[in-house]
Design an enzyme around this catalytic site. Structure first.
Site: not given
Ligand code: 28G
Length: 594
Positions: A459, A461, A463
């Site tokens: 992803d 993002d 994380d």
């Protein structure tokens, strides 16, 4: 070097530029992101040659908003004098003839053939527009080109009180898949060039983000090693030497840290020789021989040190400059000149043994570390032999295979991930096979890799970044050849989907999103992808996995080193760098996805 009173007659002229536009990959490597960035390096290379000749101290690269690039140097300025035979100014020959070079090229460090040093004319041929300004003879000259063809004669456009060359070009979007440059890719190569050419000022500025760097390292590759070992616990001051032999210059900087990874970067004429070559093998041979003979001489004899023991925790940069480099290998990044091996070997042997003699306590620290490595290796071998004799391992070609348990209820099942054959063997024997499964992972062998593209897809993002960083650090530390061979890639999923009636467009960054919205006017809806899971299979295929449409970022050794460094800062035993990192970055965190 002395200005030999350059006359325009010294230029040898070879072929024309039509061939370059017909088969661009032959000259620039490929027409992807890599090839595009090579355009910049090619122009910068010319400026570096002028610096190596001793006439240029500063090089600037500017990334403009419309994807044009400007490179400026403060050298002598490309000659504008008429070439008697061609009846054209020398600069026009440099810009329009393939591989135009001087008769005295052997006196400079120009690279022949391969991806590099193909000449600025190749950049000209592959550019929609190119302007070249030259400050020379107290004047400013200008010539404009399109697709490699001059649009006008060289003309005087002003007066100058200094000298230099300035080239602005727009890569042809009919040739390149994408003409957007990456500030990070360019800066990391320019930083490397600054390390390799000590004292040279190299600047880069991105006008759309206002990001900029000024690189200048008075200590050259010594600073490079410092950069590699940043945040590591080092065992001594950097060992450095530089020497000339038969026209080949060898420069070496090295320093051991208390970790186990070997980090050797090798360069030939400022080209990163990822595949190694004769300079690297000369270096490695000398290292093994010098340390072993020092150990012998000083009565340290209990174990023989192998070359692997000797390179544990070593960070080093080996840079050679030679007259006619031969580049071999799949990616033309392996130095082939056979004479270089002996030259590097003898220079490193001399330099290093002198250093060890003069710094006995440092020598002892380093050799102690190597002894530990040797003992650990010996212990591992004994354990392995023992388990083999006991017939614990079946010696099949798949020793790392899962030994599953018989229980089927996951709630009752365990899996042990075990390092190494021997421990794996003992674990397989010792476990309760009803509910305990064993998955040993073994020493890594690049030749057994079953996939030559390993793509990390996370992803977009925080994380996702963490997972990427973690995986890269893991690959870097334990499967480094995967990175060296260029087998590791990052998938590039889009950040936004923008819909206008039945048209769907994807944006991979904010700038692209703004462009698309501009084009669509007011009638649109926008979705910010927070994770891959928000895309349906077709969308994921279209945007990220379809090879005819996707972008993959190939992970370089430098990228992985950055991840490893970050990991060391965040997870390492040194508290100070972590505190500093958190202080420096706390303010940047504004859209934390929680
Ligand atoms: C800013 C972008 C890229 C350059 C020079 C300076 C000279 C030169 C360049 O000569 C022919 C071939 C090799 C000598 C040389 C100027 C001698 C006297 C030059 C650049 C003749 C071209 N005065 N600066 N080429 N050479 N910068 N920057 O391209 O033998 S290219």
């Amino acid at each position: 070097m002395i200005d030999s009173g350059y006359g325009a007659t010294h230029i040898q002229v070879l072929g024309g530029l039509e061939a370059v536009r017909k088969r661009p990959s032959m000259y620039i490597g490929d027409t992807s992101v890599r090839g595009l960035h090579h355009m910049v390096y090619e122009v910068v290379d010319n400026a570096i040659d002028e610096a190596l000749a001793g006439f240029c101290t500063e090089i600037s690269v500017i990334m403009h908003k419309n994807n044009t690039i400007t490179v400026i140097d403060n050298g002598r300025g490309i000659p504008v004098e008429m070439h008697p035979k061609y009846n054209k100014p020398a600069v026009e020959i440099v810009m329009t003839k393939l591989h135009a070079g001087g008769k005295f090229d052997k006196n400079t460090y120009k690279v022949s053939g391969g991806l590099h040093g193909v000449g600025i004319s190749v950049v000209n041929a592959l550019s929609k527009e190119l302007d070249i300004y030259i400050k020379r003879n107290d004047k400013i000259y200008l010539q404009k080109y399109a697709y490699g063809k001059p649009l006008c004669n060289v003309k005087v456009v002003g007066e100058a009180d200094e000298t230099g060359t300035k080239v602005t070009f727009l890569a042809d979007d009919a040739i390149f898949e994408n003409i957007e440059y990456s500030f990070d890719i360019l800066s990391s190569r320019l930083r490397e060039l600054a390390f390799l050419n000590k004292g040279l000022n190299i600047n880069i500025k991105d006008e759309s983000t206002e990001k900029s760097y000024e690189f200048c390292y008075e200590e050259g590759i010594k600073s490079f090693v410092e950069y590699i070992n940043k945040n590591k616990k080092v065992l001594h001051d950097i060992v450095y030497f530089q020497k000339d032999k038969n026209g080949t210059t060898v420069e070496v900087a090295l320093q051991y840290n208390d970790a186990y990874i070997e980090n050797i970067f090798s360069f030939a004429n400022s080209i990163n020789t990822i595949e190694g070559g004769t300079h690297l093998s000369g270096f490695k041979t000398a290292l093994t021989r010098t340390f072993n003979s020092y150990a012998d001489k000083n009565g340290i004899k209990d174990v023989k040190l192998t070359s692997n023991d000797i390179r544990e925790g070593l960070s080093a940069v080996v840079s050679v400059k030679l007259q006619e480099p031969q580049f071999e290998g799949q990616t033309k990044t392996k130095l082939g000149n056979s004479e270089v091996k002996g030259i590097v070997d003898s220079i490193v042997n001399n330099g290093l043994s002198t250093f060890l003699e003069e710094h006995p306590s440092v020598a002892k620290t380093i050799i102690d570390k190597m002894m530990n490595a040797a003992r650990a290796r010996e212990a591992a071998r004994k354990a392995r032999d023992l388990t083999r004799r006991k017939g614990v391992l079946n010696n099949s070609s798949l020793p790392g295979k899962l030994a599953d348990c018989s229980e089927k209820d996951p709630g009752l099942c365990e899996i042990y991930i075990v390092e190494g054959d021997s421990a794996g063997g003992s674990a397989k024997q010792g476990r309760n096979r009803k509910f305990q499964a064993i998955l040993p992972f073994d020493e890594f062998d690049i030749n057994k890799a079953r996939y030559h593209k390993i793509i990390i897809m996370t992803d977009a993002d925080i994380d996702g970044n963490h997972i990427t960083c973690l995986l890269l650090t893991f690959f870097y530390r334990y499967m480094k050849p995967l990175i060296e061979q260029g087998y590791i890639y990052l998938a590039m999923p889009p950040l936004y989907m923008i819909k206008s009636r039945n048209i769907i467009k994807y944006a991979y960054n904010d700038a692209e999103k703004d462009m698309i919205i501009k084009g669509m006017g007011s009638n649109f809806s926008i979705q910010r992808y927070k994770g891959l899971g928000e895309m349906n299979p077709k969308q994921l295929w279209d945007t990220t996995m379809d090879i005819s449409n996707r972008t993959l970022k190939q992970v370089s050794v430098e990228d992985a080193l950055l991840a490893d460094n970050m990991f060391t800062v965040l997870m390492g035993s040194e508290v100070e760098p972590r505190r500093k990192f958190i202080e420096e970055h706390a303010l940047e965190v504004k859209d934390l996805d929680v």
